[in-house]
Enzyme design. Structure first.
Site, short mmCIF file in Angstrom:
data_model
loop_
_atom_site.label_atom_id
_atom_site.label_comp_id
_atom_site.label_asym_id
_atom_site.label_seq_id
_atom_site.Cartn_x
_atom_site.Cartn_y
_atom_site.Cartn_z
N GLU A 76 7.93 -14.89 -10.75
CA GLU A 76 7.35 -13.60 -10.40
C GLU A 76 6.69 -12.91 -11.58
O GLU A 76 5.60 -12.38 -11.45
CB GLU A 76 8.45 -12.65 -9.87
CG GLU A 76 8.86 -12.88 -8.46
CD GLU A 76 9.95 -11.89 -8.04
OE1 GLU A 76 9.80 -11.31 -6.96
OE2 GLU A 76 10.94 -11.70 -8.76
N CYS A 120 0.85 -1.19 0.00
CA CYS A 120 0.00 0.00 0.00
C CYS A 120 0.89 1.24 0.00
O CYS A 120 1.91 1.30 0.69
CB CYS A 120 -0.93 0.10 1.19
SG CYS A 120 -2.08 -1.26 1.35
N LYS A 157 12.75 -15.13 -10.47
CA LYS A 157 12.45 -14.08 -11.47
C LYS A 157 11.40 -14.58 -12.45
O LYS A 157 10.46 -13.87 -12.79
CB LYS A 157 13.70 -13.66 -12.25
CG LYS A 157 14.77 -12.89 -11.52
CD LYS A 157 14.39 -11.50 -11.10
CE LYS A 157 13.70 -11.49 -9.80
NZ LYS A 157 14.28 -11.08 -8.61
N GLY A 205 -0.67 -1.02 6.34
CA GLY A 205 -0.28 -1.84 7.50
C GLY A 205 -1.43 -2.76 7.87
O GLY A 205 -2.34 -3.00 7.07
N GLU A 244 17.47 -17.69 -7.65
CA GLU A 244 17.08 -16.33 -8.04
C GLU A 244 16.52 -16.31 -9.47
O GLU A 244 15.52 -15.64 -9.74
CB GLU A 244 18.29 -15.39 -7.89
CG GLU A 244 18.10 -13.97 -8.36
CD GLU A 244 17.00 -13.19 -7.64
OE1 GLU A 244 16.44 -13.69 -6.65
OE2 GLU A 244 16.67 -12.10 -8.12
N ARG A 268 3.95 -0.43 -4.78
CA ARG A 268 3.66 -0.95 -3.44
C ARG A 268 2.35 -1.74 -3.39
O ARG A 268 2.01 -2.34 -2.36
CB ARG A 268 3.58 0.20 -2.43
CG ARG A 268 4.86 1.00 -2.35
CD ARG A 268 4.70 2.13 -1.37
NE ARG A 268 4.56 1.65 -0.02
CZ ARG A 268 5.57 1.36 0.78
NH1 ARG A 268 6.80 1.53 0.36
NH2 ARG A 268 5.36 0.92 2.00
N TRP A 305 -2.63 -2.79 -1.59
CA TRP A 305 -2.31 -4.20 -1.74
C TRP A 305 -3.17 -4.88 -0.69
O TRP A 305 -2.94 -4.71 0.51
CB TRP A 305 -0.82 -4.45 -1.48
CG TRP A 305 -0.39 -5.85 -1.80
CD1 TRP A 305 -0.02 -6.33 -3.02
CD2 TRP A 305 -0.30 -6.94 -0.89
NE1 TRP A 305 0.30 -7.66 -2.92
CE2 TRP A 305 0.13 -8.07 -1.63
CE3 TRP A 305 -0.56 -7.11 0.47
CZ2 TRP A 305 0.33 -9.33 -1.05
CZ3 TRP A 305 -0.36 -8.36 1.05
CH2 TRP A 305 0.08 -9.45 0.29
N LYS A 343 6.22 -4.60 -4.09
CA LYS A 343 7.67 -4.51 -3.96
C LYS A 343 8.11 -4.40 -2.51
O LYS A 343 9.16 -4.89 -2.12
CB LYS A 343 8.17 -3.29 -4.73
CG LYS A 343 9.66 -3.21 -4.73
CD LYS A 343 10.19 -2.66 -6.01
CE LYS A 343 11.68 -2.84 -6.09
NZ LYS A 343 12.08 -4.22 -6.36
N HIS A 345 17.77 -36.63 -6.86
CA HIS A 345 17.00 -37.10 -5.71
C HIS A 345 15.53 -36.71 -5.82
O HIS A 345 14.81 -36.66 -4.83
CB HIS A 345 17.60 -36.56 -4.41
CG HIS A 345 19.00 -37.03 -4.20
ND1 HIS A 345 19.31 -38.34 -3.92
CD2 HIS A 345 20.19 -36.37 -4.29
CE1 HIS A 345 20.62 -38.47 -3.81
NE2 HIS A 345 21.17 -37.28 -4.04
C1 G6P Z 1 9.15 -8.58 -2.04
C2 G6P Z 1 9.73 -8.10 -3.35
C3 G6P Z 1 11.03 -8.82 -3.63
C4 G6P Z 1 12.00 -8.63 -2.48
C5 G6P Z 1 11.38 -9.06 -1.14
C6 G6P Z 1 12.23 -8.62 0.03
O1 G6P Z 1 8.75 -9.90 -2.15
O2 G6P Z 1 8.81 -8.31 -4.41
O3 G6P Z 1 11.61 -8.31 -4.82
O4 G6P Z 1 13.15 -9.39 -2.71
O5 G6P Z 1 10.10 -8.43 -0.98
O6 G6P Z 1 12.25 -7.23 0.04
P1 G6P Z 1 13.41 -6.35 0.64
O7 G6P Z 1 12.97 -4.93 0.36
O8 G6P Z 1 13.45 -6.64 2.11
O9 G6P Z 1 14.66 -6.70 -0.05
#
Ligand code: G6P
Length: 614
Positions: free
Chosen positions: A494, A2, A491, A101, A487, A27, A74, A609, A510
């Site tokens: 996501e 948010c 990606k 929040g 990672e 956000r 959000w 994010k 395994h």
């Molecule tokens: C969210 C974002 C990710 C990020 C994670 C941790 O899931 O979409 O891209 O890696 O939060 O966020 P931070 O700001 O703590 O790195």
């Protein structure tokens, strides 16, 4: 999660608020809304969906007013509907609120308010808070700031809020606990934001509101800050370092692609003044100030979420290899709720791009209570985590707007690598020659990233077209490249919604090998290292089962190339630095597959994010 924005001044608030919402849309983008006071009327406009939906809706209205608040959501409590969108009115529609929040005790508060005759329109926790503020105001006969203070004393949870009252057209009351809140100070106007991105266009003077602080923002009057415990505070004004250019796409179709291509520059920025090839040293102020603690540390615990957790894994490999200190990597969300053994001579490193992730903040609190030394690695300057840690190091990559993290990841890995090498040098666990070699190699990384981007982007864009059919994908890597496999898979998940899993290459047999068929793309990172031959054998096993292999190899490789359907080369470097190179093709692969699939790359579904709720 948010985004909140606010404005009070002499200009029309609506255009400022809408622009601010666009900047904060990373956000959350489930719904958007706005409240303004216009000639004694408190008006709320809100819609389901993105900020652009709100703009379309607003086109048909005549929205005026020089004071207003706005929100992009959000969803936590209640579906993303128009009714659940913020702002929320109090019962009499005299007060409106926006909130980022979670009010954890909202159901108890709601029951109490229902007994007092209050009725509710939405399923949100936020509506409970605005009703409580109205209740406090009426039952105590107080002004708005005091009613907010009384209400917040009843609340358990996290919040950044902004509150408007119809018959108070010169005042916004805002407060925070856990969720971020920053006030921009203009000539005769104030701006409110979840971060500084909606503010920077208008002023570079800001004050960050602290936890449990309430700020009364009045037209043409100084800010007044008071804690919920009734202690007055003097606002600390800071100058923003961010520029407006950093918030624009700069000719790229998406922020994510811009941020991938920025990496040669962001890696140089991250190393500037820290990796010094001329004087053959690495300097990290946060380390120097606390050198003894690092040298005496019996253990390092790294806590993080998401992509930052993957960077932490790479940090673990590097710190154990060079500094010879045992490292444990923890998901913040797990760490905070189990009963971890934390000793006074442990160092806890918290990694976060946003500096606001709720679970990582809670993990820091827990470690602090147990008297560990906390070192933060964050990107957003002035965010909560750098303010709660004992020391730390910024990554300095500028604002990262694409929801899928890219440039923040490579900078986090760079900071952890610098730290590992530096501790190793100070402890004498690496030789001087090794130290010098690593410094030189680190300094070459930005150019090598640039080379990959120039050589591979078009090729990856082309090969991506052959993989959009896939509904599953496996990523394999070993050693330093195992977290890169995780990672790369993250990606892809996501932004393209293709299910993907990362595995240590040897672990595949395994379980995951059962999934291999000619339908299954397998991305293998097989750069030169001690385990190159072993990974090559794993590739043979996949090939024997007709898996389609996309490999990432070191320049000049022929062995793995011959086994691969597609092969992407990266320049040679030290094994500990390969993640900084091998991740680049994986970022591009996820990006291009998502584009070909027509996905919303910068705002993927259900994600946000900055995760400021548990
Ligand atoms: C969210 C974002 C990710 C990020 C994670 C941790 O899931 O979409 O891209 O890696 O939060 O966020 P931070 O700001 O703590 O790195």
């Amino acid at each position: 999660m948010c985004g909140i924005v606010g404005y009070i001044g002499n200009r029309q608030a609506y255009p400022i608020l809408i622009k601010g919402l666009h900047r904060l849309e990373y956000r959350g983008y489930d719904s958007a809304g706005i409240a303004l006071i216009d000639h004694d009327h408190l008006k709320v406009y809100k819609t389901k969906g993105k900020v652009s939906e709100l703009e379309l809706f607003a086109q048909q209205k005549d929205i005026t007013g020089t004071i207003g608040i706005a929100h992009t959501r959000w969803a936590t409590h209640g579906e993303p509907t128009q009714t659940n969108a913020h702002p929320h009115f109090s019962q009499t529609e005299e007060i409106a609120i926006i909130h980022n929040g979670i009010i954890e005790n909202y159901s108890v508060l709601k029951e109490g308010l229902i007994k007092e005759g209050y009725t509710f329109q939405s399923q949100t926790d936020t509506e409970v808070l605005v009703q409580l503020i109205e209740y406090m105001k009426k039952s105590n006969g107080t002004d708005l700031p005091t009613a907010v203070q009384l209400a917040l004393n009843e609340v358990v949870g996290a919040y950044a809020i902004a509150v408007l009252e119809r018959n108070n057209p010169d005042m916004i009351v805002a407060a925070r606990k856990g969720s971020p809140l920053v006030i921009g100070i203009g000539e005769d106007e104030y701006f409110i934001g979840s971060d500084a991105t909606p503010i920077i266009e208008f002023t570079d003077q800001v004050t960050y509101i602290g936890d449990e602080e309430i700020v009364t923002i009045q037209r043409n009057k100084p800010l007044r800050i008071r804690t919920i415990g009734n202690i007055d505070k003097t606002p600390e004004i800071q100058k923003l370092e961010m520029t407006l250019n950093q918030l624009e796409k700069g000719g790229y179709p998406h922020f994510m692609l811009k941020e991938i291509f920025e990496q040669p520059q962001t890696l140089s920025d991250c190393m500037r003044g820290r990796v010094n090839v001329d004087s053959d040293n690495i300097t990290l102020a946060g380390f120097i100030d606390n050198k003894e603690k690092f040298l005496k540390a019996k253990r390092i615990i790294i806590t993080a979420c998401g992509t930052s957790w993957h960077a932490a894994q790479i940090g673990m490999y590097a710190i154990e290899e060079y500094a010879r200190i045992p490292v444990e990597v923890e998901y913040s969300s797990e760490f905070r709720y189990r009963k971890p053994v934390i000793n006074k001579d442990d160092i806890v490193i918290a990694i976060s791009q946003s500096g606001e992730t709720a679970d990582t903040l809670a993990a820091i609190e827990l470690a602090k209570q147990q008297e560990a030394f906390i070192f933060g690695i964050c990107n957003v300057v002035g965010s909560s985590i750098p303010r709660k840690t004992h020391s730390g190091c910024y990554t300095h990559v500028g604002p990262e707007i694409g929801v899928a993290s890219t440039k923040a990841f490579t900078a986090q890995v760079t900071v952890l690598t610098m730290l590992a090498i530096l501790i190793g040098k100070e402890k004498g666990t690496i030789s001087h020659d090794e130290y010098l070699r690593l410094i030189r190699e680190l300094s070459l990384i930005p150019d090598k990233v640039s080379e990959i981007l120039q050589k591979s982007d078009q090729m990856i864009a082309e090969l991506s077209k052959s993989f959009t059919y896939a509904s599953n994908c496996i990523y394999l890597g070993r050693g330093y490249n195992f977290p890169v496999a995780l990672e790369g898979a993250l990606k892809l998940k996501e932004i393209s919604y293709i299910h993907a899993e990362g595995y240590p290459a040897a672990e595949m047999k395994h379980g995951a090998i059962a999934l291999i068929s000619n339908e299954m793309p397998v991305v293998v990172i097989a750069t030169q290292s001690d385990t190159y031959e072993k990974v090559t054998s794993n590739i043979q096993e996949i090939k024997a089962r007709k898996g389609r292999i996309i490999s990432v190899v070191t320049e000049g490789d022929t062995q793995v190339r011959d086994l691969s359907t597609f092969c992407i080369e990266v320049p040679k470097t030290e094994p500990c630095l390969t993640p900084l190179l091998s991740v680049i093709p994986l970022q591009l692969l996820a990006y291009h597959i998502a584009v070909v699939k027509g996905c919303d790359v910068d705002q993927p579904r259900n994600l946000a994010k900055s995760v400021t709720v548990e």
